[in-house]
Design a protein around this motif. Structure first.
Motif, mmCIF file in Angstrom:
data_model
loop_
_atom_site.group_PDB
_atom_site.id
_atom_site.type_symbol
_atom_site.label_atom_id
_atom_site.label_comp_id
_atom_site.label_asym_id
_atom_site.label_seq_id
_atom_site.Cartn_x
_atom_site.Cartn_y
_atom_site.Cartn_z
ATOM 1 N N ILE A 39 0.877 -1.180 0.000
ATOM 2 C CA ILE A 39 0.000 0.000 0.000
ATOM 3 C C ILE A 39 0.903 1.216 0.000
ATOM 4 O O ILE A 39 1.391 1.642 1.036
ATOM 5 C CB ILE A 39 -0.934 0.000 1.222
ATOM 6 N N LEU A 43 -1.387 4.466 -4.314
ATOM 7 C CA LEU A 43 -2.688 3.880 -4.001
ATOM 8 C C LEU A 43 -3.469 4.769 -3.049
ATOM 9 O O LEU A 43 -4.667 5.030 -3.253
ATOM 10 C CB LEU A 43 -2.496 2.483 -3.390
ATOM 11 N N THR A 44 -2.815 5.290 -2.006
ATOM 12 C CA THR A 44 -3.519 6.098 -1.010
ATOM 13 C C THR A 44 -4.068 7.384 -1.617
ATOM 14 O O THR A 44 -5.230 7.756 -1.387
ATOM 15 C CB THR A 44 -2.578 6.432 0.155
ATOM 16 N N VAL A 211 -7.674 4.128 -9.306
ATOM 17 C CA VAL A 211 -8.182 3.260 -8.247
ATOM 18 C C VAL A 211 -8.199 1.809 -8.713
ATOM 19 O O VAL A 211 -7.886 0.891 -7.958
ATOM 20 C CB VAL A 211 -9.585 3.726 -7.800
ATOM 21 N N PHE A 214 -4.438 0.326 -8.949
ATOM 22 C CA PHE A 214 -3.733 0.215 -7.679
ATOM 23 C C PHE A 214 -4.549 -0.542 -6.633
ATOM 24 O O PHE A 214 -4.067 -1.525 -6.064
ATOM 25 C CB PHE A 214 -3.357 1.607 -7.160
ATOM 26 N N ALA A 215 -5.769 -0.104 -6.365
ATOM 27 C CA ALA A 215 -6.542 -0.712 -5.282
ATOM 28 C C ALA A 215 -7.077 -2.087 -5.659
ATOM 29 O O ALA A 215 -6.793 -3.087 -4.993
ATOM 30 C CB ALA A 215 -7.690 0.213 -4.883
ATOM 31 N N GLU A 218 -4.230 -4.603 -6.860
ATOM 32 C CA GLU A 218 -3.385 -5.024 -5.740
ATOM 33 C C GLU A 218 -4.147 -5.932 -4.785
ATOM 34 O O GLU A 218 -3.605 -6.918 -4.274
ATOM 35 C CB GLU A 218 -2.857 -3.788 -4.997
ATOM 36 N N TYR A 393 -7.603 -5.444 3.004
ATOM 37 C CA TYR A 393 -7.874 -5.276 1.577
ATOM 38 C C TYR A 393 -9.362 -5.287 1.254
ATOM 39 O O TYR A 393 -9.798 -4.682 0.276
ATOM 40 C CB TYR A 393 -7.118 -6.341 0.781
ATOM 41 N N SER A 400 -12.979 1.868 -2.270
ATOM 42 C CA SER A 400 -12.855 2.179 -3.695
ATOM 43 C C SER A 400 -14.219 2.258 -4.357
ATOM 44 O O SER A 400 -14.511 3.198 -5.121
ATOM 45 C CB SER A 400 -12.002 1.112 -4.396
#
Length: 516
Positions: A39, A43-44, A211, A214-215, A218, A393, A400
């Protein structure tokens, strides 16, 4: 003097109570997510883009900068105590830092990382303060062909340098360029790649892509490779402060790491990995204690951590002055500027001077906050690793979905998020770099606009793309980045073949002589 006056104005903005609050939130969040492997700041910030739509731009970017800086430091905590880098820039720190922790010197390793981050971040921010305005003024003389050549250089360098394969890098780049072409062509009004869907006529929303890659990507990747073994934490022992000998061995690596990290971070695709690797190599050669390397040398922690944080500041120079992102996080910051109707570049210092100088001043404030936060709260950050990954997650996925739906209220965006998220998972599995996708998506439309302007000025003559000295040099460098590594590999292969054949011939002669 203009820079001093502008910086003073920036401090008056950054020290306002609500902006101090955003700086604290950013540094706190950044350190926390830097500790959690996988993370990162990209991503943040991508997750927070939908949430910060109603936050004023200055406060939002102060928070984003705090996240960026905080994540660069937070990765060192897990590198030292767990041998698990939270960020790619912290990989070299793990080599010596974890050895120090196993030897009972984890506190000294964490202290030199924190102080080195503060020193490097502050010096690099001084560089941003005094280098960004003149670079922004130079950008006024850029012509369309110069901007196009600069973007070609960014495309080439990001695709070749990032990832394990140039082919994968270019596939990722062309995927991003294709996503950037979706929608109505601004000059002709023709619909491109919309497939008859009205929601795609405005193009793919940048936040959806960020988003998703990455989110969602991942989360799917971690879920498919989830490890049930709990993390093994090395104890923090030896007090929080370094000895006099530790200070003596650390201050030079801090300065050398800063000198490496800042200029390399400002280059296209420079990133934090290259300067941290170089810093570790240099410290290993210059040390007076070579026997400590491999068993826990404090220089191997101080230098790479300084280079890591200096590179983070270097990324802001081309982003603010030229609108050129040189990393995945910088690409997301550029998308955040565009979400607020701002275009980084030379005019940003004129039209939004309060925001830019408030952001630069907040970097000084954020560095102090990071030092105060990280020295006493190391134990808290490490405990974040005990959060079960399924809960972590799952929360990211829900966040998200809510964020994307709240921004657009479009089912198509949710379908795109799932589709692009699956694509991000496939890219993660097969080691395709994510950064070229973002660079292609963001810079692709801008490169197309400058390309068309240059051809319009040159009345369709393609040679106009190299008609200025700067554009010719940048295009030549781009081709060199593409061709030179291939030629070097060919030369090395031929040299190896020549040496092998000569050794074989000598062996045959010796055997013939022995036989006779």
């Amino acid at each position: 003097m203009d820079s001093f006056y502008s910086l003073a104005q920036g401090f008056s903005t950054a020290l306002e109570p609500h902006n101090l609050m955003w700086a604290f939130v950013g540094t706190f969040l950044g350190t926390a997510i830097g500790v959690l492997p996988g993370i990162g700041p990209a991503l943040t910030i991508a997750l927070l883009l939908p949430v910060t739509v109603n936050v004023d731009p200055t406060g939002a970017f102060i928070m984003f900068a705090g996240i960026f800086y905080g994540a660069m430091y937070g990765g060192s905590t897990t590198s030292i105590l767990l041998n698990t880098p939270g960020e790619s820039g912290s990989m070299m720190t793990a080599l010596e830092g974890n050895k120090m922790a196993r030897n009972g010197r984890g506190a000294a390793a964490l202290a030199t990382a924190a102080i080195g981050s503060f020193v490097a971040g502050t010096i690099a921010t001084v560089g941003v303060t005094f280098l960004a305005p003149p670079i922004a003024e130079l950008a006024f003389i850029f012509k369309p062909q110069d901007y196009f050549a600069l973007m070609v250089l960014a495309f080439m360098s990001v695709s070749v340098v990032m990832g394990t394969s140039r082919l994968r890098g270019f596939i990722a780049l062309f995927l991003g360029l294709a996503l950037g072409l979706i929608g109505i062509d601004g000059q002709t009004g023709v619909s491109r790649l919309a497939f008859g869907l009205p929601d795609l006529l405005d193009g793919v929303d940048m936040t959806v892509v960020l988003v998703s890659l990455f989110a969602v990507g991942e989360a799917l990747y971690v879920a498919s490779r989830f490890a049930f073994a709990p993390p093994h934490l090395n104890p923090i022992s030896g007090g929080l402060w370094m000895t006099r000998e530790d200070w003596k061995r650390s201050w030079k690596p801090w300065l050398r790491g800063t000198a490496l990290g800042f200029p390399i971070g400002a280059l296209p695709a420079g990133g934090a990995e290259i300067p941290t690797f170089l810093s570790y190599t240099i410290e290993r050669k210059l040390t007076r204690h070579p026997e400590d390397f491999g068993t826990g040398a404090i220089e191997g922690v101080a230098g790479p951590e300084a280079a890591n944080n200096a590179a983070a500041a270097g990324v802001l120079v081309p982003l603010l002055t030229l609108g050129l992102p040189t990393s995945a996080t910088a690409a997301i910051l550029l998308a955040a500027f565009q979400n607020y109707g701002l275009q980084p570049g030379p005019l940003l210092f004129i039209n939004s001077g309060d925001l830019v100088w408030g952001l630069i001043a907040s970097l000084y404030v954020g560095n102090i906050m990071l030092l105060i936060l990280n020295l006493p709260l190391v134990g808290l950050w490490v405990r974040l690793l005990l959060i079960p990954r399924p809960y972590l997650y799952a929360g990211i996925l829900i966040f998200s979905l809510v964020g994307i739906w709240g921004v657009s209220n479009s089912w198509l965006d949710l379908v795109l998020m799932f589709t692009i998220g699956c694509l991000g998972y496939v890219m993660r599995v097969y080691d395709f770099p994510i950064a070229p996708v973002l660079i292609g998506l963001i810079l692709g439309p801008m490169a197309e606009t400058q390309f068309r302007r240059a051809l319009a000025i040159g009345q369709g003559d393609p040679l106009t793309l190299v008609s200025t000295p700067l554009s010719a040099v940048l295009i030549a460098i781009s081709f060199a980045i593409l061709i030179v590594p291939y030629l070097l590999r060919k030369m090395n292969a031929r040299t190896h073949e020549t040496r092998t054949s000569s050794v074989d011939s000598v062996g045959e002669k010796n055997s013939d002589g022995a036989a006779s």
